[in-house]
Scaffold this motif. Structure first.
Motif, PDB file in Angstrom:
ATOM      1  N   GLU A  19       0.572  -1.069  -0.088  1.00 30.73           N
ATOM      2  CA  GLU A  19       0.305   0.102  -0.032  1.00 30.73           C
ATOM      3  C   GLU A  19       0.962   1.385  -0.537  1.00 30.73           C
ATOM      4  O   GLU A  19       1.011   1.767   0.780  1.00 30.73           O
ATOM      5  CB  GLU A  19      -1.010  -0.148   0.758  1.00 30.73           C
ATOM      6  CG  GLU A  19      -1.965  -0.988   0.823  1.00 30.73           C
ATOM      7  CD  GLU A  19      -3.339  -0.221   0.351  1.00 30.73           C
ATOM      8  OE1 GLU A  19      -3.237   0.696  -0.341  1.00 30.73           O
ATOM      9  OE2 GLU A  19      -3.972  -0.986  -0.677  1.00 30.73           O
ATOM     10  N   PRO A  20       2.037   1.248  -1.061  1.00 36.32           N
ATOM     11  CA  PRO A  20       2.292   2.717  -1.594  1.00 36.32           C
ATOM     12  C   PRO A  20       1.437   3.986  -0.841  1.00 36.32           C
ATOM     13  O   PRO A  20       2.285   4.904   0.060  1.00 36.32           O
ATOM     14  CB  PRO A  20       3.327   2.689  -2.888  1.00 36.32           C
ATOM     15  CG  PRO A  20       1.872   1.696  -3.850  1.00 36.32           C
ATOM     16  CD  PRO A  20       1.541   1.135  -2.049  1.00 36.32           C
ATOM     17  N   LEU A  21       0.578   4.434  -1.154  1.00 36.72           N
ATOM     18  CA  LEU A  21       0.035   5.761  -1.035  1.00 36.72           C
ATOM     19  C   LEU A  21      -0.535   5.664   0.304  1.00 36.72           C
ATOM     20  O   LEU A  21      -0.094   6.998   0.503  1.00 36.72           O
ATOM     21  CB  LEU A  21      -1.295   5.331  -1.779  1.00 36.72           C
ATOM     22  CG  LEU A  21      -1.814   6.179  -2.836  1.00 36.72           C
ATOM     23  CD1 LEU A  21      -3.146   5.485  -3.716  1.00 36.72           C
ATOM     24  CD2 LEU A  21      -0.717   6.971  -3.951  1.00 36.72           C
ATOM     25  N   GLY A  22      -0.705   4.511   1.154  1.00 37.67           N
ATOM     26  CA  GLY A  22      -0.556   4.594   2.817  1.00 37.67           C
ATOM     27  C   GLY A  22       0.570   5.208   3.176  1.00 37.67           C
ATOM     28  O   GLY A  22       1.133   5.879   4.626  1.00 37.67           O
ATOM     29  N   ALA A  23       1.966   4.824   2.331  1.00 36.52           N
ATOM     30  CA  ALA A  23       3.287   4.537   2.903  1.00 36.52           C
ATOM     31  C   ALA A  23       3.185   6.598   2.623  1.00 36.52           C
ATOM     32  O   ALA A  23       4.373   7.056   3.650  1.00 36.52           O
ATOM     33  CB  ALA A  23       3.955   3.678   2.663  1.00 36.52           C
ATOM     34  N   LEU A  24       3.046   6.736   1.726  1.00 38.62           N
ATOM     35  CA  LEU A  24       3.829   7.948   1.744  1.00 38.62           C
ATOM     36  C   LEU A  24       3.029   9.316   2.383  1.00 38.62           C
ATOM     37  O   LEU A  24       3.729  10.297   2.637  1.00 38.62           O
ATOM     38  CB  LEU A  24       2.976   9.089   0.031  1.00 38.62           C
ATOM     39  CG  LEU A  24       3.368   9.616  -0.078  1.00 38.62           C
ATOM     40  CD1 LEU A  24       5.089  10.110  -0.240  1.00 38.62           C
ATOM     41  CD2 LEU A  24       2.934  10.653  -2.188  1.00 38.62           C
TER      42      LEU A  24
END
Length: 292
Positions: A191-196
């Motif tokens: 979940e890269p968007l959550g990471a960002l």
């Protein structure tokens, strides 16, 4: 305990009319210029004017509307909004439809004094607030008073008490560290968007920590990271170039180094103490988390 207030800027006629109208209200004790105008850093000649009025009791909406009748050149009647109890500012607010726009917020003086007393013993509350990323601490009321310039009356300019510095600095650092740990969890979960989102929250939390550690109030401003000195050129370049697709655990750890955050120590300790849940780890409404 107070310190010298900012010097008020020259007021254009429309702003002066608003200030004089507020000052004439029997319950208003002080009117102040806030925001970028007070700090002498308007982003453009058309920057809004932010006006604060501190009152023993909030005037009724009808009383406020009588301040600036449409026939006085202020356009259509403006809307007056009164916040619900529990709102971080407990305010009434309205916008005067002129150019540049004039935004007026009225604060109950008793609420400000209450937060002064809490800050003196190192207590504050976090509120969810859509105008700022990650919400606002209740000491924003003291911050805006300290970073505004009186043009009528005075309610004092609060200093940042040592007890608040001692309580808030590690809280913000713990929050930043926890956010970076969560960013790594999101990367691992695909979940890269959550990471960002968590990486950027960490940068904001570091800014809060650095300002409060110097005994400095913070403004609600688009320049928070710059004014706090939270990131150097290397960190700014890395954060600016970040995209969800490029986030890996290694990149998150590089960002932690850039921000000077020991996420493995501070973040886990913050969680273990239950700071995210409120005092003693007791769960509370997520929109309101008491630090103490």
């Amino acid at each position: 305990m107070t310190t010298a207030a900012l010097k008020a800027p020259d007021l254009p006629p429309a702003v002066r009319d608003v200030v004089d109208g507020l000052a004439a209200l029997p319950t208003v004790r002080s009117v102040r210029v806030a925001g970028s105008r007070a700090r002498g850093k308007p982003t453009s000649p058309d920057s809004d004017w932010d006006i604060l009025a501190y009152a023993d009791a909030l005037p009724a909406p009808e009383e406020l509307r009588r301040l600036l009748p449409p026939g006085a050149g202020f356009g259509d009647p403006f809307e007056v909004h009164t916040a619900n109890p529990g709102h971080p500012f407990q305010e009434s607010e309205f916008t005067v439809p002129v150019s540049p726009r004039i935004d007026v917020c009225l604060r109950p003086l008793a609420h400000v004094r209450h937060e002064e007393a809490r800050a003196a013993r190192g207590a504050f509350t976090m509120y969810a607030y859509p105008k700022t990323a990650g919400g606002v601490p209740s000491y924003i009321l003291l911050s805006e008073a300290a970073l505004s310039a009186p043009v009528h009356g005075d309610v004092g300019t609060p200093l940042c008490p040592e007890a608040l510095v001692a309580a808030a600095r590690p809280w913000w650092r713990g929050r930043a560290s926890c956010a970076l740990l969560l960013a790594i969890d999101h990367v691992a979960a695909g979940e890269p968007l959550g990471a960002l989102d968590h990486v950027l929250a960490a940068a904001t939390s570091v800014a809060h920590s650095r300002l409060i550690s110097r005994g400095r109030w913070y403004p609600i401003t688009k320049r928070l990271l710059d004014e706090a000195g939270a990131i150097d050129d290397r960190a700014r370049e890395r954060l600016t170039e970040l995209s969800a697709g490029r986030l890996t655990e290694a990149v998150v750890r590089q960002v932690a180094d850039d921000l000077g955050v020991d996420m493995d120590c501070d973040g886990l300790d913050w969680l273990a103490k239950g700071e995210h849940m409120g005092p003693g780890g007791q769960g509370q409404d997520s929109a309101r988390i008491d630090n103490r």
